[in-house]
Write a protein that holds these residues in place. Structure first.
Motif, PDB file in Angstrom:
ATOM      1  N   THR A   1      54.883  36.889  37.753  1.00  0.00           N
ATOM      2  CA  THR A   1      53.436  36.741  37.852  1.00  0.00           C
ATOM      3  C   THR A   1      52.899  37.887  38.692  1.00  0.00           C
ATOM      4  O   THR A   1      53.325  38.092  39.823  1.00  0.00           O
ATOM      5  CB  THR A   1      53.043  35.393  38.500  1.00  0.00           C
ATOM      6  N   ILE A   2      51.985  38.644  38.119  1.00  0.00           N
ATOM      7  CA  ILE A   2      51.356  39.757  38.818  1.00  0.00           C
ATOM      8  C   ILE A   2      49.904  39.376  39.060  1.00  0.00           C
ATOM      9  O   ILE A   2      49.190  39.027  38.123  1.00  0.00           O
ATOM     10  CB  ILE A   2      51.413  41.052  37.984  1.00  0.00           C
ATOM     11  N   SER A   3      49.483  39.430  40.316  1.00  0.00           N
ATOM     12  CA  SER A   3      48.099  39.106  40.664  1.00  0.00           C
ATOM     13  C   SER A   3      47.357  40.370  41.058  1.00  0.00           C
ATOM     14  O   SER A   3      47.824  41.137  41.905  1.00  0.00           O
ATOM     15  CB  SER A   3      48.054  38.111  41.819  1.00  0.00           C
ATOM     16  N   PHE A   4      46.215  40.563  40.433  1.00  0.00           N
ATOM     17  CA  PHE A   4      45.338  41.678  40.760  1.00  0.00           C
ATOM     18  C   PHE A   4      44.130  41.109  41.475  1.00  0.00           C
ATOM     19  O   PHE A   4      43.421  40.277  40.930  1.00  0.00           O
ATOM     20  CB  PHE A   4      44.896  42.409  39.489  1.00  0.00           C
ATOM     21  N   ARG A   5      43.907  41.537  42.726  1.00  0.00           N
ATOM     22  CA  ARG A   5      42.746  41.080  43.479  1.00  0.00           C
ATOM     23  C   ARG A   5      41.590  42.014  43.203  1.00  0.00           C
ATOM     24  O   ARG A   5      41.669  43.209  43.473  1.00  0.00           O
ATOM     25  CB  ARG A   5      43.072  41.042  44.967  1.00  0.00           C
ATOM     26  N   VAL A   6      40.526  41.463  42.629  1.00  0.00           N
ATOM     27  CA  VAL A   6      39.362  42.255  42.224  1.00  0.00           C
ATOM     28  C   VAL A   6      38.093  41.588  42.748  1.00  0.00           C
ATOM     29  O   VAL A   6      38.104  40.403  43.100  1.00  0.00           O
ATOM     30  CB  VAL A   6      39.308  42.390  40.685  1.00  0.00           C
ATOM     31  N   PRO A   7      36.983  42.318  42.805  1.00  0.00           N
ATOM     32  CA  PRO A   7      35.710  41.703  43.209  1.00  0.00           C
ATOM     33  C   PRO A   7      35.348  40.554  42.264  1.00  0.00           C
ATOM     34  O   PRO A   7      35.679  40.576  41.074  1.00  0.00           O
ATOM     35  CB  PRO A   7      34.704  42.845  43.090  1.00  0.00           C
ATOM     36  N   HIS A   8      34.663  39.558  42.801  1.00  0.00           N
ATOM     37  CA  HIS A   8      34.295  38.378  42.013  1.00  0.00           C
ATOM     38  C   HIS A   8      33.588  38.746  40.710  1.00  0.00           C
ATOM     39  O   HIS A   8      33.850  38.166  39.667  1.00  0.00           O
ATOM     40  CB  HIS A   8      33.404  37.429  42.825  1.00  0.00           C
ATOM     41  N   GLY A   9      32.694  39.732  40.761  1.00  0.00           N
ATOM     42  CA  GLY A   9      31.920  40.100  39.580  1.00  0.00           C
ATOM     43  C   GLY A   9      32.748  40.729  38.466  1.00  0.00           C
ATOM     44  O   GLY A   9      32.357  40.704  37.301  1.00  0.00           O
ATOM     45  N   ASP A  10      33.905  41.313  38.787  1.00  0.00           N
ATOM     46  CA  ASP A  10      34.756  41.960  37.785  1.00  0.00           C
ATOM     47  C   ASP A  10      35.824  41.038  37.222  1.00  0.00           C
ATOM     48  O   ASP A  10      36.409  41.330  36.183  1.00  0.00           O
ATOM     49  CB  ASP A  10      35.450  43.184  38.386  1.00  0.00           C
ATOM     50  N   ALA A  11      36.108  39.952  37.902  1.00  0.00           N
ATOM     51  CA  ALA A  11      37.241  39.090  37.535  1.00  0.00           C
ATOM     52  C   ALA A  11      37.123  38.520  36.126  1.00  0.00           C
ATOM     53  O   ALA A  11      38.081  38.571  35.349  1.00  0.00           O
ATOM     54  CB  ALA A  11      37.396  37.963  38.547  1.00  0.00           C
ATOM     55  N   GLU A  12      35.969  37.998  35.769  1.00  0.00           N
ATOM     56  CA  GLU A  12      35.817  37.382  34.446  1.00  0.00           C
ATOM     57  C   GLU A  12      35.976  38.422  33.335  1.00  0.00           C
ATOM     58  O   GLU A  12      36.620  38.162  32.314  1.00  0.00           O
ATOM     59  CB  GLU A  12      34.466  36.690  34.329  1.00  0.00           C
ATOM     60  N   ARG A  13      35.422  39.610  33.539  1.00  0.00           N
ATOM     61  CA  ARG A  13      35.535  40.681  32.543  1.00  0.00           C
ATOM     62  C   ARG A  13      36.997  41.088  32.339  1.00  0.00           C
ATOM     63  O   ARG A  13      37.461  41.231  31.206  1.00  0.00           O
ATOM     64  CB  ARG A  13      34.714  41.891  32.988  1.00  0.00           C
ATOM     65  N   ILE A  14      37.741  41.227  33.428  1.00  0.00           N
ATOM     66  CA  ILE A  14      39.148  41.630  33.340  1.00  0.00           C
ATOM     67  C   ILE A  14      39.989  40.517  32.714  1.00  0.00           C
ATOM     68  O   ILE A  14      40.826  40.769  31.841  1.00  0.00           O
ATOM     69  CB  ILE A  14      39.670  42.034  34.732  1.00  0.00           C
ATOM     70  N   GLU A  15      39.753  39.286  33.137  1.00  0.00           N
ATOM     71  CA  GLU A  15      40.494  38.148  32.582  1.00  0.00           C
ATOM     72  C   GLU A  15      40.236  38.025  31.073  1.00  0.00           C
ATOM     73  O   GLU A  15      41.162  37.843  30.282  1.00  0.00           O
ATOM     74  CB  GLU A  15      40.094  36.855  33.286  1.00  0.00           C
ATOM     75  N   THR A  16      38.984  38.157  30.657  1.00  0.00           N
ATOM     76  CA  THR A  16      38.633  38.063  29.240  1.00  0.00           C
ATOM     77  C   THR A  16      39.249  39.211  28.448  1.00  0.00           C
ATOM     78  O   THR A  16      39.759  39.005  27.342  1.00  0.00           O
ATOM     79  CB  THR A  16      37.099  38.062  29.066  1.00  0.00           C
ATOM     80  N   LEU A  17      39.236  40.405  29.005  1.00  0.00           N
ATOM     81  CA  LEU A  17      39.822  41.553  28.333  1.00  0.00           C
ATOM     82  C   LEU A  17      41.314  41.335  28.073  1.00  0.00           C
ATOM     83  O   LEU A  17      41.796  41.509  26.951  1.00  0.00           O
ATOM     84  CB  LEU A  17      39.612  42.826  29.158  1.00  0.00           C
ATOM     85  N   VAL A  18      42.052  40.933  29.109  1.00  0.00           N
ATOM     86  CA  VAL A  18      43.495  40.708  28.947  1.00  0.00           C
ATOM     87  C   VAL A  18      43.749  39.573  27.957  1.00  0.00           C
ATOM     88  O   VAL A  18      44.610  39.685  27.071  1.00  0.00           O
ATOM     89  CB  VAL A  18      44.168  40.427  30.311  1.00  0.00           C
TER      90      VAL A  18
END
Length: 127
Positions: free
Chosen positions: A97-114
């Motif tokens: 499990t790899i966790s990427f800590r990102v700003p709250h505003g970017d998290a949904e975009r990155i999660e949806t992209l992956v």
């Protein structure tokens, strides 16, 4: 030439890292450390160029400490969870499990992209 779909700075395993998401993989690299000896060598090299030419093994190195890659076809799931001032986007592949800590505003975009890349719903995955 293929372009990355996303690139961002993150904390991975407690260290800053540069993360790049491609259509077929996720890559992250951690910057190398600068030691006192390397800094002293740089100062000496400024005054004596010959030193860096005569002793190539002593040249300072400011390269990446390491680069890692995770293939999209290996990703089993992706999830996010608030983590203090950031949101952790966790990518699960097998026992890793790899966790990427990102700003709250970017998290949904990155999660949806992956997620879209894993499921084949992203336009770049449908080529």
């Amino acid at each position: 030439m293929e372009q990355p779909l996303a690139a961002f700075e993150s904390h991975v395993a407690g260290r800053n890292a540069r993360v790049v998401i491609w259509p077929d993989r996720i890559e992250w690299s951690k910057p190398g450390r600068t030691t006192v000896a390397n800094v002293l060598l740089v100062i000496l090299a400024i005054y004596t160029v010959a030193l860096s030419l005569l002793i190539p093994a002593c040249r300072p190195r400011f390269k990446e400490q390491g680069r890692q890659m995770l293939a999209m076809r290996a990703v089993q799931s992706v999830a996010s969870q608030r983590d203090g001032l950031h949101t952790a986007v966790a990518v699960v592949a097998g026992a890793t499990t790899i966790s990427f800590r990102v700003p709250h505003g970017d998290a949904e975009r990155i999660e949806t992209l992956v997620r879209d890349l894993v499921l084949g719903n992203h336009p770049s995955a449908q080529r």
